[in-house]
Motif scaffolding. Structure first.
Motif, PDB file in Angstrom:
ATOM      1  N   ALA A  42       0.957  -1.152   0.110  1.00  0.00           N
ATOM      2  CA  ALA A  42      -0.016   0.024  -0.104  1.00  0.00           C
ATOM      3  C   ALA A  42       0.880   1.325   0.047  1.00  0.00           C
ATOM      4  N   GLU A  43       0.891   2.115  -1.072  1.00  0.00           N
ATOM      5  CA  GLU A  43       1.706   3.205  -1.094  1.00  0.00           C
ATOM      6  C   GLU A  43       1.680   4.265   0.083  1.00  0.00           C
ATOM      7  N   ASN A  44       0.432   4.409   0.340  1.00  0.00           N
ATOM      8  CA  ASN A  44       0.221   5.220   1.744  1.00  0.00           C
ATOM      9  C   ASN A  44      -0.463   4.764   2.767  1.00  0.00           C
ATOM     10  N   GLY A  79       4.128  -4.646   4.023  1.00  0.00           N
ATOM     11  CA  GLY A  79       3.558  -3.750   4.993  1.00  0.00           C
ATOM     12  C   GLY A  79       4.473  -2.669   4.842  1.00  0.00           C
ATOM     13  N   HIS A  80       3.812  -1.325   4.669  1.00  0.00           N
ATOM     14  CA  HIS A  80       4.830  -0.148   4.538  1.00  0.00           C
ATOM     15  C   HIS A  80       4.127   0.964   5.331  1.00  0.00           C
ATOM     16  N   THR A  81       4.598   1.499   6.239  1.00  0.00           N
ATOM     17  CA  THR A  81       5.549   1.241   7.248  1.00  0.00           C
ATOM     18  C   THR A  81       5.146   1.593   8.582  1.00  0.00           C
ATOM     19  N   MET A  83       6.944   2.702  11.129  1.00  0.00           N
ATOM     20  CA  MET A  83       7.693   3.796  12.214  1.00  0.00           C
ATOM     21  C   MET A  83       8.227   4.724  11.227  1.00  0.00           C
ATOM     22  N   TRP A  84       8.113   5.852  10.998  1.00  0.00           N
ATOM     23  CA  TRP A  84       8.741   6.682  10.078  1.00  0.00           C
ATOM     24  C   TRP A  84       8.656   8.207  10.598  1.00  0.00           C
ATOM     25  N   HIS A  85       9.715   8.918  10.445  1.00  0.00           N
ATOM     26  CA  HIS A  85       9.456  10.598  10.732  1.00  0.00           C
ATOM     27  C   HIS A  85       8.759  11.282   9.924  1.00  0.00           C
ATOM     28  N   SER A  86       8.094  10.796   8.861  1.00  0.00           N
ATOM     29  CA  SER A  86       7.226  11.480   7.897  1.00  0.00           C
ATOM     30  C   SER A  86       6.036  10.870   7.931  1.00  0.00           C
ATOM     31  N   GLN A  87       4.875  11.575   7.565  1.00  0.00           N
ATOM     32  CA  GLN A  87       3.499  10.818   7.379  1.00  0.00           C
ATOM     33  C   GLN A  87       3.267  10.091   8.968  1.00  0.00           C
ATOM     34  N   ILE A  88       3.370  10.810   9.796  1.00  0.00           N
ATOM     35  CA  ILE A  88       2.956  10.429  11.331  1.00  0.00           C
ATOM     36  C   ILE A  88       2.504  11.438  12.013  1.00  0.00           C
ATOM     37  N   ASN A 132      11.318   3.066   8.603  1.00  0.00           N
ATOM     38  CA  ASN A 132      11.767   3.733   7.450  1.00  0.00           C
ATOM     39  C   ASN A 132      12.741   4.804   7.525  1.00  0.00           C
ATOM     40  N   GLU A 133      13.850   5.185   6.727  1.00  0.00           N
ATOM     41  CA  GLU A 133      14.575   6.335   6.705  1.00  0.00           C
ATOM     42  C   GLU A 133      15.157   6.738   8.035  1.00  0.00           C
ATOM     43  N   ALA A 134      15.657   5.995   8.878  1.00  0.00           N
ATOM     44  CA  ALA A 134      16.131   6.388  10.128  1.00  0.00           C
ATOM     45  C   ALA A 134      17.751   6.674   9.914  1.00  0.00           C
ATOM     46  N   MET A 212      15.982  -1.810   0.075  1.00  0.00           N
ATOM     47  CA  MET A 212      16.580  -0.778  -0.642  1.00  0.00           C
ATOM     48  C   MET A 212      15.642  -0.015  -1.478  1.00  0.00           C
ATOM     49  N   GLN A 213      15.234   1.031  -1.157  1.00  0.00           N
ATOM     50  CA  GLN A 213      14.093   1.687  -2.020  1.00  0.00           C
ATOM     51  C   GLN A 213      14.292   1.744  -3.257  1.00  0.00           C
ATOM     52  N   ALA A 214      15.516   1.946  -3.888  1.00  0.00           N
ATOM     53  CA  ALA A 214      15.883   1.941  -5.143  1.00  0.00           C
ATOM     54  C   ALA A 214      15.154   2.795  -5.888  1.00  0.00           C
ATOM     55  N   HIS A 215      14.966   4.202  -5.458  1.00  0.00           N
ATOM     56  CA  HIS A 215      14.640   5.222  -6.332  1.00  0.00           C
ATOM     57  C   HIS A 215      15.740   5.972  -6.899  1.00  0.00           C
ATOM     58  N   TYR A 216      16.007   5.355  -8.267  1.00  0.00           N
ATOM     59  CA  TYR A 216      17.237   5.495  -8.982  1.00  0.00           C
ATOM     60  C   TYR A 216      17.114   6.593  -9.886  1.00  0.00           C
ATOM     61  N   THR A 243      12.370  -2.191  -2.394  1.00  0.00           N
ATOM     62  CA  THR A 243      11.038  -1.955  -2.080  1.00  0.00           C
ATOM     63  C   THR A 243      10.295  -0.672  -2.858  1.00  0.00           C
ATOM     64  N   GLU A 244      11.127   0.224  -3.551  1.00  0.00           N
ATOM     65  CA  GLU A 244      10.344   1.248  -4.291  1.00  0.00           C
ATOM     66  C   GLU A 244      11.035   1.663  -5.547  1.00  0.00           C
ATOM     67  N   LEU A 245      11.116   0.729  -6.161  1.00  0.00           N
ATOM     68  CA  LEU A 245      11.942   0.785  -7.740  1.00  0.00           C
ATOM     69  C   LEU A 245      11.438   1.686  -8.442  1.00  0.00           C
ATOM     70  N   SER A 305       2.850   7.635 -10.311  1.00  0.00           N
ATOM     71  CA  SER A 305       4.136   7.890  -9.663  1.00  0.00           C
ATOM     72  C   SER A 305       3.984   9.190  -8.865  1.00  0.00           C
ATOM     73  N   TRP A 306       4.724   9.054  -7.798  1.00  0.00           N
ATOM     74  CA  TRP A 306       4.801  10.206  -7.013  1.00  0.00           C
ATOM     75  C   TRP A 306       5.789  11.480  -7.537  1.00  0.00           C
ATOM     76  N   LEU A 307       6.586  10.848  -8.806  1.00  0.00           N
ATOM     77  CA  LEU A 307       7.231  11.670  -9.479  1.00  0.00           C
ATOM     78  C   LEU A 307       6.841  12.522 -10.579  1.00  0.00           C
TER      79      LEU A 307
HETATM   80  O1  G3I Z   1      -4.761  11.718   1.479  1.00  0.00           O
HETATM   81  C1  G3I Z   1      -4.457  13.114   1.371  1.00  0.00           C
HETATM   82  C2  G3I Z   1      -5.745  13.931   0.865  1.00  0.00           C
HETATM   83  O2  G3I Z   1      -6.842  13.608   1.792  1.00  0.00           O
HETATM   84  C3  G3I Z   1      -5.322  15.315   0.645  1.00  0.00           C
HETATM   85  O3  G3I Z   1      -6.372  15.912   0.153  1.00  0.00           O
HETATM   86  C4  G3I Z   1      -4.023  15.463  -0.300  1.00  0.00           C
HETATM   87  C5  G3I Z   1      -3.772  17.099  -0.445  1.00  0.00           C
HETATM   88  O4  G3I Z   1      -3.241  17.454   0.635  1.00  0.00           O
HETATM   89  O5  G3I Z   1      -3.007  14.893   0.251  1.00  0.00           O
HETATM   90  C6  G3I Z   1      -3.368  13.536   0.460  1.00  0.00           C
HETATM   91  O6  G3I Z   1      -2.063  12.900   1.123  1.00  0.00           O
HETATM   92  C7  G3I Z   1      -0.953  12.753   0.229  1.00  0.00           C
HETATM   93  C8  G3I Z   1      -0.655  11.375   0.280  1.00  0.00           C
HETATM   94  O7  G3I Z   1       0.242  11.296  -0.544  1.00  0.00           O
HETATM   95  C9  G3I Z   1      -1.715  10.378  -0.424  1.00  0.00           C
HETATM   96  O8  G3I Z   1      -1.859  10.877  -1.603  1.00  0.00           O
HETATM   97  C10 G3I Z   1       0.088  13.673   1.026  1.00  0.00           C
HETATM   98  O9  G3I Z   1      -0.199  15.194   0.851  1.00  0.00           O
HETATM   99  C11 G3I Z   1       1.166  13.277   0.153  1.00  0.00           C
HETATM  100  O10 G3I Z   1       2.544  13.909   0.710  1.00  0.00           O
HETATM  101  C12 G3I Z   1       1.595  12.062   0.132  1.00  0.00           C
HETATM  102  O11 G3I Z   1       2.880  11.517  -0.620  1.00  0.00           O
HETATM  103  C13 G3I Z   1       3.279  10.298  -0.536  1.00  0.00           C
HETATM  104  C14 G3I Z   1       4.818  10.453   0.089  1.00  0.00           C
HETATM  105  O12 G3I Z   1       5.399   9.371   0.353  1.00  0.00           O
HETATM  106  C15 G3I Z   1       4.479  11.068   1.380  1.00  0.00           C
HETATM  107  O13 G3I Z   1       5.858  11.361   1.906  1.00  0.00           O
HETATM  108  C16 G3I Z   1       3.594   9.979  -1.725  1.00  0.00           C
HETATM  109  O14 G3I Z   1       2.269   9.407  -2.632  1.00  0.00           O
HETATM  110  C17 G3I Z   1       4.359   8.416  -1.685  1.00  0.00           C
HETATM  111  O15 G3I Z   1       4.509   7.677  -3.044  1.00  0.00           O
HETATM  112  C18 G3I Z   1       5.733   8.514  -0.997  1.00  0.00           C
HETATM  113  O16 G3I Z   1       6.320   7.362  -0.957  1.00  0.00           O
HETATM  114  C19 G3I Z   1       7.572   7.486  -0.166  1.00  0.00           C
HETATM  115  C20 G3I Z   1       7.450   6.142   0.728  1.00  0.00           C
HETATM  116  O17 G3I Z   1       6.433   6.131   1.521  1.00  0.00           O
HETATM  117  C21 G3I Z   1       8.859   6.070   1.458  1.00  0.00           C
HETATM  118  N1  G3I Z   1      10.097   6.510   0.502  1.00  0.00           N
HETATM  119  C22 G3I Z   1       9.939   7.566  -0.202  1.00  0.00           C
HETATM  120  C23 G3I Z   1       8.733   7.570  -1.146  1.00  0.00           C
HETATM  121  C24 G3I Z   1       8.530   8.799  -2.003  1.00  0.00           C
HETATM  122  O18 G3I Z   1       8.541   9.916  -1.290  1.00  0.00           O
END
Ligand code: G3I
Length: 336
Positions: A42-44, A79-81, A83-88, A132-134, A212-216, A243-245, A305-307
């Motif tokens: 699950a991406e998020n 399962g991802h993830t 404990m992470w300093h982001s999205q918490i 993740n990413e500590a 290895m996330q492998a964002h290359y 894990t994230e190629l 893609s997040w990119l």
């Molecule tokens: O769900 C909310 C939505 O309700 C809201 O309307 C919208 C606008 O603010 O945001 C939505 O949340 C977004 C979430 O993706 C789901 O789409 C977050 O803002 C956004 O920051 C989040 O981005 C994700 C990012 O991790 C967060 O750091 C990317 O999709 C995801 O691909 C990316 O994945 C990470 C791995 O988990 C860890 N490795 C790095 C990789 C790339 O950053």
């Protein structure tokens, strides 16, 4: 002719993909997911903030939809993830005034979160990115900590990492537990990742693998760096996952290499650069099939893609059609 990537690589490792909720709801996208992949992340949806935005208030909706899709199709999940300093949620580590919690309070919050989610999905999740990413990014100057100065680290030092793995193992002793990070083939950082995992193993922490996330990108890392990192990690763990190629075509690669002005189209040169990087990478990965047991693409298509589409990072284009690089990766010569 192999039907999908997962069939082509069945003698090597699983081929996984990170999905969002659209990918497991849209019939055309489901067709691609089921044809090509045999591991799902699950991406998020299973991250700390989406699952427990407020202390004790869990939101399982999106994660359940993806987990139920996997259950219905007999596909196991990464399962991802946990404990992470982001999205918490900040409640995990600080009080309403922004003061860091005591170690005891933080550990109680972390344990409750980790064990609630691991218990909920233990039937369908076969491995977890526990932390993740500590590890700190380069440069790290001599005498400086090798770990990221996150709030969790400020509260408990690297012990919080050990505790996260212990809590996950207690909740699901059968799950494989991974430490996951990016810049995973950069020599100095891969050494720091190795150092952390070696300390954990020496302390008897239940860790099984390195992610290895492998964002290359088309310029790096070199295949020697990837090969060296895998060799280094394989001396301390038995399981390595990519894990994230994705392999991006940087929008401005210097030296005049750019996307055509304004359009999202990619020049033949850039397309070939990306294909070559993918082909060379999978040659290295096949060589290490004894320790690599899953290679997961981060997103299904360039559209997901997040990119962003302009980085052209995956094997399926924005219309979920295979690119030439897909064929080159799938139809490989086993002798190579
Ligand atoms: O769900 C909310 C939505 O309700 C809201 O309307 C919208 C606008 O603010 O945001 C939505 O949340 C977004 C979430 O993706 C789901 O789409 C977050 O803002 C956004 O920051 C989040 O981005 C994700 C990012 O991790 C967060 O750091 C990317 O999709 C995801 O691909 C990316 O994945 C990470 C791995 O988990 C860890 N490795 C790095 C990789 C790339 O950053």
């Amino acid at each position: 002719m192999a039907q999908g990537l997962k069939d082509a690589y069945k003698d090597y490792f699983k081929i996984g993909v990170a999905v969002n909720n659209r990918n497991v709801a849209d019939p055309d996208q489901i067709k691609v997911v089921l044809r090509e992949f045999n591991s799902i992340t699950a991406e998020n949806a299973m991250k700390p903030q989406p699952t427990e935005p407020k202390k004790g208030e869990f939101n399982w909706e999106d994660a359940d939809k993806i987990a139920d899709f996997c259950r219905a199709n007999g596909i196991k999940m990464r399962g991802h993830t946990l404990m992470w300093h982001s999205q918490i949620g900040s409640w995990m580590y600080q009080d309403e005034k922004g003061n860091l919690l005591s170690k005891e309070e933080f550990y109680a919050n972390m344990k409750h979160h980790i064990q609630a989610i691991v218990n909920r999905y233990k039937d369908v999740v076969y491995c977890w990115d526990v932390v993740n990413e500590a590890v700190a990014d380069s440069p790290v100057y001599p005498g400086r900590p090798e770990l990221r100065n996150s709030p969790m680290y400020q509260i408990a030092g690297e012990e919080f990492i050990y505790k996260a793995f212990e809590y996950a193992h207690e909740a699901d002793p059968d799950a494989l537990l991974f430490y996951n990070d990016y810049n995973d083939a950069e020599p100095a950082k891969s050494q720091r990742i190795y150092n952390l995992v070696k300390r954990m193993k020496d302390a008897g922490v239940p860790i099984d693998g390195i992610g290895m996330q492998a964002h290359y990108n088309v310029y790096g890392p070199t295949m020697k760096e990837v090969d060296d990192a895998i060799k280094l990690y394989s001396t301390v763990v038995d399981h390595i996952h990519l894990t994230e190629l994705d392999i991006r075509i940087n929008e401005d690669m210097g030296g005049g290499l750019r996307f055509n002005q304004g359009q999202a189209t990619v020049s033949d040169w850039e397309r070939t650069l990306q294909q070559d990087q993918y082909v060379q990478l999978f040659k290295v990965l096949r060589k290490h099939k004894d320790v690599i047991d899953c290679v997961t693409f981060w997103n299904v298509s360039d559209k997901d893609s997040w990119l962003g589409v302009r980085n052209y990072p995956l094997l399926f284009d924005e219309n979920y059609k295979p690119k030439q690089a897909y064929n080159a990766v799938k139809n490989f010569d086993p002798k190579m």
